[in-house]
Design a protein around this motif. Sequence first.
Motif, mmCIF file in Angstrom:
data_model
loop_
_atom_site.group_PDB
_atom_site.id
_atom_site.type_symbol
_atom_site.label_atom_id
_atom_site.label_comp_id
_atom_site.label_asym_id
_atom_site.label_seq_id
_atom_site.Cartn_x
_atom_site.Cartn_y
_atom_site.Cartn_z
ATOM 1 N N GLY A 43 0.804 -1.218 0.000
ATOM 2 C CA GLY A 43 0.000 0.000 0.000
ATOM 3 C C GLY A 43 0.834 1.264 0.000
ATOM 4 N N VAL A 44 1.907 1.256 0.793
ATOM 5 C CA VAL A 44 2.786 2.438 0.840
ATOM 6 C C VAL A 44 3.450 2.650 -0.520
ATOM 7 N N PHE A 45 3.991 1.575 -1.100
ATOM 8 C CA PHE A 45 4.643 1.709 -2.405
ATOM 9 C C PHE A 45 3.645 2.133 -3.476
ATOM 10 N N ALA A 46 2.462 1.537 -3.472
ATOM 11 C CA ALA A 46 1.446 1.894 -4.466
ATOM 12 C C ALA A 46 1.005 3.346 -4.294
ATOM 13 N N GLY A 47 0.842 3.767 -3.051
ATOM 14 C CA GLY A 47 0.436 5.151 -2.801
ATOM 15 C C GLY A 47 1.447 6.156 -3.314
ATOM 16 N N PHE A 48 2.720 5.899 -3.020
ATOM 17 C CA PHE A 48 3.748 6.821 -3.504
ATOM 18 C C PHE A 48 3.901 6.757 -5.018
ATOM 19 N N GLN A 49 3.771 5.561 -5.608
ATOM 20 C CA GLN A 49 3.861 5.444 -7.061
ATOM 21 C C GLN A 49 2.705 6.183 -7.734
ATOM 22 N N TYR A 50 1.572 6.262 -7.065
ATOM 23 C CA TYR A 50 0.430 6.998 -7.602
ATOM 24 C C TYR A 50 0.587 8.502 -7.385
ATOM 25 N N LEU A 51 0.995 8.890 -6.178
ATOM 26 C CA LEU A 51 1.027 10.312 -5.827
ATOM 27 C C LEU A 51 2.157 11.095 -6.506
ATOM 28 N N MET A 52 3.321 10.497 -6.630
ATOM 29 C CA MET A 52 4.471 11.256 -7.124
ATOM 30 C C MET A 52 4.291 11.822 -8.527
ATOM 31 N N PRO A 53 3.776 11.063 -9.515
ATOM 32 C CA PRO A 53 3.554 11.702 -10.821
ATOM 33 C C PRO A 53 2.543 12.837 -10.743
ATOM 34 N N MET A 54 1.518 12.669 -9.892
ATOM 35 C CA MET A 54 0.527 13.728 -9.739
ATOM 36 C C MET A 54 1.157 14.980 -9.119
ATOM 37 N N ILE A 55 2.006 14.770 -8.117
ATOM 38 C CA ILE A 55 2.698 15.902 -7.489
ATOM 39 C C ILE A 55 3.586 16.604 -8.507
ATOM 40 N N GLY A 56 4.337 15.822 -9.298
ATOM 41 C CA GLY A 56 5.185 16.413 -10.338
ATOM 42 C C GLY A 56 4.379 17.180 -11.354
ATOM 43 N N TRP A 57 3.251 16.621 -11.755
ATOM 44 C CA TRP A 57 2.388 17.278 -12.726
ATOM 45 C C TRP A 57 1.862 18.597 -12.185
ATOM 46 N N VAL A 58 1.386 18.585 -10.932
ATOM 47 C CA VAL A 58 0.840 19.796 -10.312
ATOM 48 C C VAL A 58 1.944 20.842 -10.135
ATOM 49 N N LEU A 59 3.124 20.407 -9.692
ATOM 50 C CA LEU A 59 4.228 21.351 -9.514
ATOM 51 C C LEU A 59 4.591 22.040 -10.822
ATOM 52 N N VAL A 60 4.680 21.247 -11.894
ATOM 53 C CA VAL A 60 5.042 21.832 -13.183
ATOM 54 C C VAL A 60 3.971 22.802 -13.651
ATOM 55 N N HIS A 61 2.716 22.440 -13.530
ATOM 56 C CA HIS A 61 1.660 23.352 -13.967
ATOM 57 C C HIS A 61 1.629 24.620 -13.119
ATOM 58 N N THR A 62 1.901 24.506 -11.836
ATOM 59 C CA THR A 62 1.957 25.686 -10.979
ATOM 60 C C THR A 62 3.132 26.571 -11.372
ATOM 61 N N ILE A 63 4.288 25.950 -11.590
ATOM 62 C CA ILE A 63 5.485 26.712 -11.961
ATOM 63 C C ILE A 63 5.330 27.331 -13.341
ATOM 64 N N VAL A 64 4.775 26.564 -14.299
ATOM 65 C CA VAL A 64 4.627 27.078 -15.657
ATOM 66 C C VAL A 64 3.664 28.254 -15.689
ATOM 67 N N GLU A 65 2.601 28.177 -14.909
ATOM 68 C CA GLU A 65 1.676 29.299 -14.880
ATOM 69 C C GLU A 65 2.312 30.532 -14.253
#
Length: 161
Positions: A43-65
């Motif tokens: 569960g921990v590995f699956a959670g981080f594997q799910y969350l990290m791309p989303m965090i990266g995506w959100v960070l990039v969109h926030t920074i790009v804006e």
Amino acid sequence: MMGFIINSVLLGVGLAMDAFSVSLANGLKEPKMKGSKRIRIAGVFAGFQYLMPMIGWVLVHTIVETFSSVRSYIPWIALALLLFIGVKMVIEGIRTWNDSEVPDEELGHGTLIIQGIATSIDALSVGFTIASYSLVSADHPDRHRYRDRFILVLGDVFYEY
């Protein structure tokens, strides 16, 4: 659409290989591990594997804006992160090359969280690079049906185990 699905599955398998190998190492270190602990690790590995791309995506969109001039450097930021982690791992491996002592400690919550973060850093960099994707593909009308099938299959696997 089929190419997107195949690419996504292959990317997911590739990203999960480090978590798979760490899970194997955890299992070899503690062969009589309880089922609840195995599920917690997964569960921990699956959670981080799910969350990290989303965090990266959100960070990039926030920074790009906020800073549109950073957009061209996003792949280089991902490369720098992965190089930093890789070099740090090599240096640590060289420093502990002759250490034959392996600490005989049980896998705790803190260690498990660190393992989850460490095995999903590459997924964070994928989140940086897929920032040009739209959320339309993730908003597929049948996504709930696929999720429900996945949960049923996963439940059957654990029930049979």
